[in-house]
Design a protein around this motif. Structure first.
Motif, short mmCIF file in Angstrom:
data_model
loop_
_atom_site.label_atom_id
_atom_site.label_comp_id
_atom_site.label_asym_id
_atom_site.label_seq_id
_atom_site.Cartn_x
_atom_site.Cartn_y
_atom_site.Cartn_z
N VAL A 40 33.58 55.57 -34.32
CA VAL A 40 34.64 54.85 -35.03
C VAL A 40 34.30 54.78 -36.52
O VAL A 40 35.16 55.04 -37.37
CB VAL A 40 34.84 53.43 -34.45
CG1 VAL A 40 35.74 52.59 -35.35
CG2 VAL A 40 35.41 53.50 -33.05
N GLU A 41 33.05 54.46 -36.84
CA GLU A 41 32.66 54.34 -38.25
C GLU A 41 32.71 55.69 -38.97
O GLU A 41 33.13 55.76 -40.13
CB GLU A 41 31.28 53.70 -38.39
CG GLU A 41 31.28 52.21 -38.15
CD GLU A 41 32.38 51.47 -38.94
OE1 GLU A 41 32.51 51.68 -40.17
OE2 GLU A 41 33.12 50.67 -38.33
N ARG A 44 36.34 56.36 -39.51
CA ARG A 44 36.87 55.49 -40.57
C ARG A 44 36.52 56.04 -41.94
O ARG A 44 37.36 56.11 -42.84
CB ARG A 44 36.31 54.07 -40.41
CG ARG A 44 36.94 53.06 -41.35
CD ARG A 44 36.33 51.66 -41.22
NE ARG A 44 36.13 51.19 -39.88
CZ ARG A 44 37.08 50.65 -39.10
NH1 ARG A 44 38.30 50.53 -39.55
NH2 ARG A 44 36.79 50.22 -37.89
N LYS A 45 35.28 56.50 -42.09
CA LYS A 45 34.85 57.06 -43.38
C LYS A 45 35.63 58.35 -43.69
O LYS A 45 36.06 58.56 -44.82
CB LYS A 45 33.35 57.33 -43.36
CG LYS A 45 32.86 57.82 -44.70
CD LYS A 45 31.37 57.95 -44.78
CE LYS A 45 31.02 58.41 -46.19
NZ LYS A 45 29.65 58.78 -46.35
N VAL A 47 38.62 59.19 -42.64
CA VAL A 47 40.00 58.83 -42.98
C VAL A 47 40.05 58.34 -44.43
O VAL A 47 40.91 58.76 -45.21
CB VAL A 47 40.55 57.75 -42.02
CG1 VAL A 47 41.86 57.18 -42.53
CG2 VAL A 47 40.74 58.33 -40.62
N ASP A 48 39.11 57.49 -44.81
CA ASP A 48 39.06 56.97 -46.19
C ASP A 48 38.87 58.10 -47.20
O ASP A 48 39.58 58.16 -48.21
CB ASP A 48 37.94 55.94 -46.35
CG ASP A 48 38.22 54.63 -45.62
OD1 ASP A 48 39.39 54.39 -45.25
OD2 ASP A 48 37.27 53.85 -45.43
N ILE A 54 45.79 57.90 -40.51
CA ILE A 54 45.04 58.15 -39.27
C ILE A 54 45.81 59.07 -38.33
O ILE A 54 45.22 59.89 -37.64
CB ILE A 54 44.69 56.81 -38.57
CG1 ILE A 54 43.74 56.00 -39.46
CG2 ILE A 54 44.08 57.05 -37.21
CD1 ILE A 54 43.48 54.60 -38.98
N ASP A 79 45.24 50.17 -36.89
CA ASP A 79 44.34 51.26 -37.31
C ASP A 79 43.04 51.21 -36.52
O ASP A 79 42.52 52.25 -36.13
CB ASP A 79 44.06 51.19 -38.81
CG ASP A 79 45.25 51.63 -39.64
OD1 ASP A 79 46.25 52.14 -39.07
OD2 ASP A 79 45.19 51.49 -40.88
N ASP A 80 42.51 50.02 -36.27
CA ASP A 80 41.27 49.90 -35.50
C ASP A 80 41.45 50.43 -34.08
O ASP A 80 40.56 51.09 -33.54
CB ASP A 80 40.78 48.44 -35.46
CG ASP A 80 40.19 47.99 -36.79
OD1 ASP A 80 39.79 48.86 -37.60
OD2 ASP A 80 40.12 46.77 -37.01
N LYS A 82 43.62 52.73 -33.16
CA LYS A 82 43.76 54.18 -33.26
C LYS A 82 42.39 54.84 -33.41
O LYS A 82 42.10 55.85 -32.77
CB LYS A 82 44.64 54.56 -34.45
CG LYS A 82 46.09 54.17 -34.27
CD LYS A 82 46.88 54.41 -35.55
CE LYS A 82 48.26 53.82 -35.48
NZ LYS A 82 48.97 53.89 -36.75
N LEU A 83 41.55 54.27 -34.26
CA LEU A 83 40.20 54.83 -34.46
C LEU A 83 39.39 54.75 -33.18
O LEU A 83 38.68 55.70 -32.83
CB LEU A 83 39.49 54.09 -35.59
CG LEU A 83 40.01 54.36 -37.00
CD1 LEU A 83 39.41 53.38 -38.00
CD2 LEU A 83 39.74 55.80 -37.42
#
Length: 121
Positions: A40-41, A44-45, A47-48, A54, A79-80, A82-83
Motif C-alpha cells: 500500500v505504501e 501510495r508513493k 501514485v503521488d 489511482i 483512496d485508501d 483502492k490502494l
C-alpha cells in the motif's frame, strides 16, 4: 534508486517492455506483480510521484477487474480502500508498472520508456 519493474511474465505487454529495456541496455530489478505486488505504501508513493489518479493504476481490461465489478464499485471507494485492493492482488494492477522512485510509468509505450528510462540511463 534503481529501476524496478513490476510485471507478469505471461503478459505480452510486459514481455515487450522487458525486451525493450534489455535491447537498450537499461538495467532493472524485476518483480513478479502477482507473487510480490507492491505494498500500500509503495503504491501510495507511486501514485503521488506519477500525479495520476489511482484509477489509472487498475488493470481495467483484466478478468479479475470485471469479475469484481470494479467499474462501479471504485466510484464508492476511498483512496485508501483502492490502494488496499490494488496491494491485495497484483492482477488488478495495470502492468508493467515501472518506477525509480522519481518517475512512474504504467503500461508500455515505447515513447514513454524512451523518455523515462532509456534517455535517463
Amino acid at each position: 534508486m534503481s529501476i524496478i519493474m513490476y510485471e507478469y511474465p505471461k503478459c505480452g505487454t510486459c514481455r515487450n517492455a522487458v525486451k525493450y529495456l534489455q535491447q537498450h541496455n537499461v538495467s532493472f530489478e524485476d518483480h513478479h506483480i502477482v507473487e510480490a505486488p507492491p505494498s500500500v505504501e509503495q503504491l501510495r508513493k507511486m501514485v503521488d510521484v506519477s500525479g495520476l489518479p489511482i484509477q489509472k493504476f487498475f488493470n481495467t481490461s483484466g478478468k479479475k477487474y470485471r469479475e469484481l465489478g470494479l467499474s462501479q464499485k471504485l466510484k464508492e471507494m476511498t483512496d485508501d480502500e483502492k490502494l488496499a485492493l490494488l496491494a491485495s492482488d497484483g492482477m488488478l494492477i495495470k502492468r508493467p508498472l515501472v518506477t525509480d522512485g522519481k518517475k512512474v510509468t504504467i503500461g508500455f509505450k515505447e515513447s514513454e520508456f524512451e523518455t523515462n528510462w532509456v534517455a535517463q540511463k
